[in-house]
Write a protein that holds these residues in place. Structure first.
Motif, PDB file in Angstrom:
ATOM      1  N   GLU A   1     -71.938 -18.085 -29.932  1.00  0.00           N
ATOM      2  CA  GLU A   1     -71.804 -16.766 -29.910  1.00  0.00           C
ATOM      3  C   GLU A   1     -72.349 -15.969 -31.208  1.00  0.00           C
ATOM      4  OE1 GLU A   1     -67.457 -16.179 -30.027  1.00  0.00           O
ATOM      5  OE2 GLU A   1     -67.302 -16.552 -27.813  1.00  0.00           O
ATOM      6  N   ILE A   2     -72.283 -16.786 -32.443  1.00  0.00           N
ATOM      7  CA  ILE A   2     -73.225 -16.181 -33.490  1.00  0.00           C
ATOM      8  C   ILE A   2     -74.651 -16.238 -33.303  1.00  0.00           C
ATOM      9  CG2 ILE A   2     -73.969 -16.702 -36.022  1.00  0.00           C
ATOM     10  CD1 ILE A   2     -70.899 -17.943 -36.061  1.00  0.00           C
ATOM     11  N   TYR A   3     -75.035 -17.428 -32.737  1.00  0.00           N
ATOM     12  CA  TYR A   3     -76.413 -17.215 -32.290  1.00  0.00           C
ATOM     13  C   TYR A   3     -77.163 -16.333 -31.233  1.00  0.00           C
ATOM     14  CZ  TYR A   3     -81.223 -19.765 -31.546  1.00  0.00           C
ATOM     15  OH  TYR A   3     -82.388 -19.700 -31.157  1.00  0.00           O
ATOM     16  N   SER A   4     -76.195 -16.467 -30.343  1.00  0.00           N
ATOM     17  CA  SER A   4     -76.523 -15.257 -28.833  1.00  0.00           C
ATOM     18  C   SER A   4     -75.495 -14.400 -28.955  1.00  0.00           C
ATOM     19  CB  SER A   4     -76.400 -16.107 -27.477  1.00  0.00           C
ATOM     20  OG  SER A   4     -77.377 -16.995 -27.866  1.00  0.00           O
ATOM     21  N   PRO A   5     -75.728 -13.300 -29.816  1.00  0.00           N
ATOM     22  CA  PRO A   5     -74.861 -12.050 -29.905  1.00  0.00           C
ATOM     23  C   PRO A   5     -74.988 -11.264 -28.582  1.00  0.00           C
ATOM     24  CG  PRO A   5     -76.425 -11.642 -31.317  1.00  0.00           C
ATOM     25  CD  PRO A   5     -76.484 -13.103 -30.818  1.00  0.00           C
ATOM     26  N   LEU A   6     -74.125 -10.330 -28.340  1.00  0.00           N
ATOM     27  CA  LEU A   6     -74.413  -9.470 -27.115  1.00  0.00           C
ATOM     28  C   LEU A   6     -75.440  -8.449 -27.676  1.00  0.00           C
ATOM     29  CD1 LEU A   6     -70.434  -8.227 -26.490  1.00  0.00           C
ATOM     30  CD2 LEU A   6     -72.125  -9.586 -24.972  1.00  0.00           C
ATOM     31  N   LEU A   7     -76.330  -8.379 -26.492  1.00  0.00           N
ATOM     32  CA  LEU A   7     -77.651  -7.277 -26.471  1.00  0.00           C
ATOM     33  C   LEU A   7     -77.098  -6.118 -25.908  1.00  0.00           C
ATOM     34  CD1 LEU A   7     -80.836  -8.618 -25.406  1.00  0.00           C
ATOM     35  CD2 LEU A   7     -80.214  -6.381 -25.172  1.00  0.00           C
ATOM     36  N   LEU A   8     -77.282  -5.211 -26.981  1.00  0.00           N
ATOM     37  CA  LEU A   8     -76.884  -3.909 -26.650  1.00  0.00           C
ATOM     38  C   LEU A   8     -77.991  -2.831 -26.182  1.00  0.00           C
ATOM     39  CD1 LEU A   8     -74.387  -5.020 -28.217  1.00  0.00           C
ATOM     40  CD2 LEU A   8     -74.016  -2.642 -28.974  1.00  0.00           C
TER      41      LEU A   8
END
Length: 723
Positions: free
Chosen positions: A578-585
């Protein structure tokens, strides 16, 4: 094997080859030795054919030194700003390639290879490592920034195409409506700061690049405290406002000018927080509008504490609680009511004074070498002022350790870990080199052992002042125990585990039992004589009427969790992804009803009832030339790391690609340049091997009738697909 050339010396190829030709000629003329131009495969084949016994090494060679006072453990942290930029853009790049595949390359006219090239170049051994000259480092960052801006356009274009209900040509017009915010961590995000017009909403589209559903709390900067947040079904969400602190405001005004050349508008007043849920490899949409009526901001969220004596201050809206001293303002205890783990812990900031060289050795601390002049660091502050913020979604503790170190500890609703955000710098430039650490001290009896990751994959056991295969003479008790962290570090005793995950490559250690320390920033006065030719002294400049320069300020996060012994790996592996691939806004301004009528507010590219197993990560999903799709899947756990998850996992490709039909599937090597069936497996004789080495669990071949991929612990499998 004699390797040709060397760093700094492998130039003028024609001259090199002329001399090598002569050397080979005269060596062979003698007749006792046969010299030849070779390759790694020729060499390996010859060694394999020799049929000799080989020693087996299962650990790595970190930390390494080229002299008794010259441990190459400084570059694990050098240039932390660049390290974070490379890490952030690597995750962003993977998400972009996913979106590009799902939208079909036709949807974007933007070149995404510039970011690929820049990230590739940034892997150079003097780039992300932080051991290049300043002007070279500036060039790496410039290339990344150019690549990032093109990637941002490609992401907006692909997203616009995917969420639009219209046919391709019309949807591309919407792309320009989407904007993203690369400087969100310092509160700069024009689309969210602008006042929302009465007739429109702020539309927030979130893309989840992970293969499983995720629930997160989103923080965006806003100027109003009377906003309503609705999900795509029209339900009102619980919100929380947190004042933007003065440290962030100051960072924003200086760094937006330094990076973008703009003087930003007045800083936003609040962070708006709300909880979102996003499907795997999919998106969700949220709508933010002005409330009719009075401000919805809750009172009583702020309590200022000027270190009055009394009871300790406890925070945490969920199961995890942290307790801070009301006298010193420092952390004293972490407790998880769900698991019963309860650990006394102190956390502080310290700095090692860098050696300039001494009578023992002239070696100085520099971009490569970490050499503190004494083994005990200086404490920044023994007492810190506290500010506590409580709310329904997050509790925060703000601590000012000094004029140049500021920290916010956050405990989110629904999360079993603490997020710590630090802002460090400018490190005082007073003629003494400083290597700044955060240290967490517990009462755990860890028996000199701790664990650090190898390339974000296996965790290797480290033992203080010890090397597995040779007797160590300890000349550097601190630098000689530092290791590179890409994912994190943990330590354990008979009862509990204490884990720390990082947001960029950094250096860390456990110098004494029960301790964990991370080096977060360095500013030095000397060169260490390994080729940089200048001291590591990063400054950032803005140009207005006159140039203003100051030492680099670094903002970052690390994450801490406590678990019962043997059960921390699930948190480390899942949260690490989750840290490496955060949500993209992505943001747009449009009336909510109009948006819903012309856009899909929620969607996923895989079977809506399917997600990847929790022990499998999607490493790569991208379209290559000729419509071929590259897929890499990785098992996240080691052989006996976790009772539940260190097992054979299965991925159903038909459900992963629910909207496509697989026509062809080829398994290839990790680098995708060789078919797996053509790879030759060599047999080697190992010293002391009585055939008792346990065989690794590996997935079987993929049947073209069901397209199910099996993965054994730590296995990565790479495929080329045609649809």
């Amino acid at each position: 094997m004699w390797t040709m050339g060397d760093d700094f010396q492998y130039q003028y190829a024609e001259s090199w080859f002329k001399q090598m030709d002569k050397l080979i000629h005269y060596v062979n003329k003698d007749g006792r030795v046969n010299a030849l131009y070779s390759t790694p495969s020729i060499y390996t084949n010859a060694k394999n054919a020799a049929n000799q016994l080989w020693p087996l090494k299962t650990d790595d060679y970190f930390p390494y030194a080229d002299g008794p006072y010259a441990y190459w453990t400084g570059y694990f942290t050098s240039r932390p700003g660049l390290k974070r930029y490379v890490r952030f853009l690597s995750g962003y790049y993977l998400a972009m390639r996913q979106l590009e595949l799902f939208a079909g390359k036709r949807s974007t006219v933007y070149n995404t290879l510039d970011l690929a090239d820049a990230l590739g170049i940034a892997q150079h051994h003097d780039a992300v490592s932080g051991t290049a000259k300043q002007h070279t480092t500036d060039d790496y960052a410039k290339r990344l920034a150019i690549g990032a801006s093109k990637a941002e356009a490609a992401v907006s274009s692909s997203l616009a195409y995917l969420v639009s209900k219209q046919s391709g040509d019309q949807s591309s017009a919407v792309a320009s409506a989407f904007s993203q915010c690369q400087l969100l961590n310092i509160s700069y995000c024009p689309p969210t700061e602008d006042n929302i017009p009465e007739t429109k909403d702020l539309v927030v589209v979130l893309y989840n690049p992970l293969g499983w559903n995720r629930t997160d709390i989103v923080r965006i900067p806003v100027n109003e405290a009377n906003l309503v947040v609705k999900d795509s079904s029209g339900n009102n969400l619980e919100v929380q406002y947190v004042d933007v602190d003065s440290v962030t405001t100051d960072l924003r005004s200086f760094y937006v000018k330094a990076y973008l050349g703009l003087s930003p508008k007045k800083a936003p007043k609040y962070w708006l927080l709300f909880q979102v849920s996003v499907p795997p490899l999919g998106w969700s949409t949220y709508f933010i509008s002005k409330a009719t009526g009075k401000s919805t901001r809750r009172k009583g969220e702020l309590s200022r504490l000027n270190n009055k004596k009394g009871e300790n201050i406890e925070i945490g809206p969920g199961k995890l609680k942290m307790s801070f001293s009301s006298t010193s303002g420092l952390l004293e205890r972490i407790y998880n009511s769900k698991t019963g783990v309860n650990i006394p812990i102190q956390q502080n900031y310290l700095w090692y004074a860098s050696s300039d060289g001494d009578i023992l050795d002239s070696q100085a601390s520099g971009a490569y070498i970490f050499r503190p002049n004494v083994s005990s660091p200086n404490i920044v502050s023994r007492s810190v002022p506290l500010k506590v913020i409580r709310g329904p979604l997050v509790d925060e503790v703000h601590q000012t350790f000094s004029s140049w170190i500021y920290q916010v500890t956050r405990l989110y609703k629904g999360k079993d870990h603490a997020e710590i955000e630090y802002t460090i710098g400018p490190i005082p430039n007073d003629g003494i080199g400083k290597e700044v650490i955060t240290r967490m001290t517990t009462d755990m009896a860890t028996n000199k052992e701790f664990y650090t990751d190898s390339n974000g994959r296996d965790f290797l056991k480290r033992v203080q002042d010890h090397r597995e295969d040779w007797p160590l003479n300890v000349t550097q008790p601190v630098a000689g125990n530092y290791y590179p962290l890409n994912l994190g570090i943990y330590t354990k005793d008979k009862k509990s585990e204490f884990s720390v995950l990082v947001d960029r490559a950094t250096g860390g250690s456990s110098i004494k039992d029960g301790e964990v320390e991370l080096m977060l920033h360095r500013r030095l006065t000397n060169d260490d004589g390994r080729g940089v030719g200048e001291s590591l002294n990063e400054v950032v400049c803005t140009q207005d009427i006159k140039v203003k320069c100051e030492g680099l300020r670094v903002r970052g996060n690390y994450y801490i969790s406590i678990d019962n012994v043997g059960s921390g790996s699930h948190w480390r592996r899942t949260t690490g992804q989750e840290i490496y691939s955060p949500l993209l806004l992505a943001f747009a301004h449009e009336n909510a009803e109009n948006w819903k009528s012309s856009h899909l507010t929620k969607g996923t590219f895989i079977d809506p009832n399917y997600s990847l197993p929790p022990n499998v990560a999607l490493i790569t999903l991208e379209e290559l030339d000729g419509g071929i799709v590259l897929l890499r899947l990785a098992h996240l756990y080691e052989q006996s790391e976790d009772a539940q998850y260190s097992t054979l996992a299965k991925v159903e490709l038909k459900k992963l690609f629910a909207t496509k039909t697989i026509k062809e599937l080829k398994e290839v090597s990790l680098s995708a340049n060789q078919e797996k069936s053509e790879i030759k497996k060599m047999t080697w004789k190992v010293e002391g091997d009585k055939g008792q080495e346990p065989q690794a669990v590996r997935g079987g071949s993929v049947s073209t009738s069901d397209f199910i991929v099996e993965l054994g612990p730590m296995e990565i499998r790479t495929f080329l697909l045609k649809f």
